[in-house]
Design a protein around this motif. Structure first.
Motif, mmCIF file in Angstrom:
data_model
loop_
_atom_site.group_PDB
_atom_site.id
_atom_site.type_symbol
_atom_site.label_atom_id
_atom_site.label_comp_id
_atom_site.label_asym_id
_atom_site.label_seq_id
_atom_site.Cartn_x
_atom_site.Cartn_y
_atom_site.Cartn_z
ATOM 1 N N SER A 1 10.486 6.109 -5.491
ATOM 2 C CA SER A 1 9.059 6.066 -5.789
ATOM 3 C C SER A 1 8.860 6.219 -7.288
ATOM 4 C CB SER A 1 8.357 7.204 -5.050
ATOM 5 O OG SER A 1 7.024 7.318 -5.502
ATOM 6 N N GLY B 1 6.409 7.585 -8.827
ATOM 7 C CA GLY B 1 5.419 8.612 -9.122
ATOM 8 C C GLY B 1 5.595 9.824 -8.241
ATOM 9 N N ASN C 1 2.498 4.397 -17.988
ATOM 10 C CA ASN C 1 2.263 5.180 -16.778
ATOM 11 C C ASN C 1 0.811 5.579 -16.678
ATOM 12 O OD1 ASN C 1 1.989 7.435 -18.460
ATOM 13 N ND2 ASN C 1 4.037 8.156 -18.074
ATOM 14 N N ARG D 1 2.058 8.034 -12.000
ATOM 15 C CA ARG D 1 2.599 6.808 -11.411
ATOM 16 C C ARG D 1 3.039 5.903 -12.572
ATOM 17 N NH1 ARG D 1 -2.068 5.664 -9.998
ATOM 18 N NH2 ARG D 1 -2.714 3.929 -11.258
#
Length: 156
Positions: A6, A8, A97, A117
């Motif tokens: 992932s 984030g 980000n 994220r």
């Protein structure tokens, strides 16, 4: 099939305060230095003077709390009072980000979630695949520290 990590994460802390009181902290970027272990100051830029979608600010960062400092350009991307404050980090042409805070009235207080994220580019995917577990752990600790420090202020 390879499962990519992932890009984030998030951390939530319940605070014994109203969403309005918490909002005043999470949306005032000039106060981030009181709470964040890495961003020790921030200021509104390009004529912006407060939280609204499209507003610009820059944060003065010391990565991991050590080493050289640098300024990061930021732009508010979502701003719904007492609900969500989100901003992108990068330049006018590249977002690296996104960081944000979600507020949810809960149990007579506010559940506050800080999140980040990374943008899903090839360089960020490679970086996150190789070093994400280290940076992710640092980010989780930093988010928890930030939220706990905010909690101490709003619960006084």
């Amino acid at each position: 099939m390879i499962k990519l990590p992932s890009l984030g994460d998030e951390v939530s802390v319940w605070m014994d305060a109203t969403p309005a009181k918490v909002w005043d902290l999470v949306s005032d970027v000039t106060r981030i230095g009181e709470f964040s272990p890495e961003t020790f100051e921030a200021r509104w830029t390009r004529g912006s003077s407060g939280p609204e979608a499209g507003a610009y600010f820059k944060g003065h960062v010391k990565r991991n709390g050590v080493g050289p400092t640098y300024w990061s350009g930021c732009k508010v991307t979502r701003c719904v009072p007492e609900e969500v404050f989100e901003f992108s980090v990068g330049s006018d042409s590249i977002t690296v980000n996104n960081w944000g805070y979600r507020l949810e009235a809960k149990d007579g207080g506010t559940l506050v979630t800080e999140y980040f994220r990374l943008e899903p580019s090839l360089p960020t995917r490679v970086y996150w695949t190789l070093l994400g577990f280290l940076r992710g752990r640092t980010n989780r600790r930093g988010m928890r520290t930030t939220l706990e420090r905010m909690k101490a202020v709003v619960e006084k």
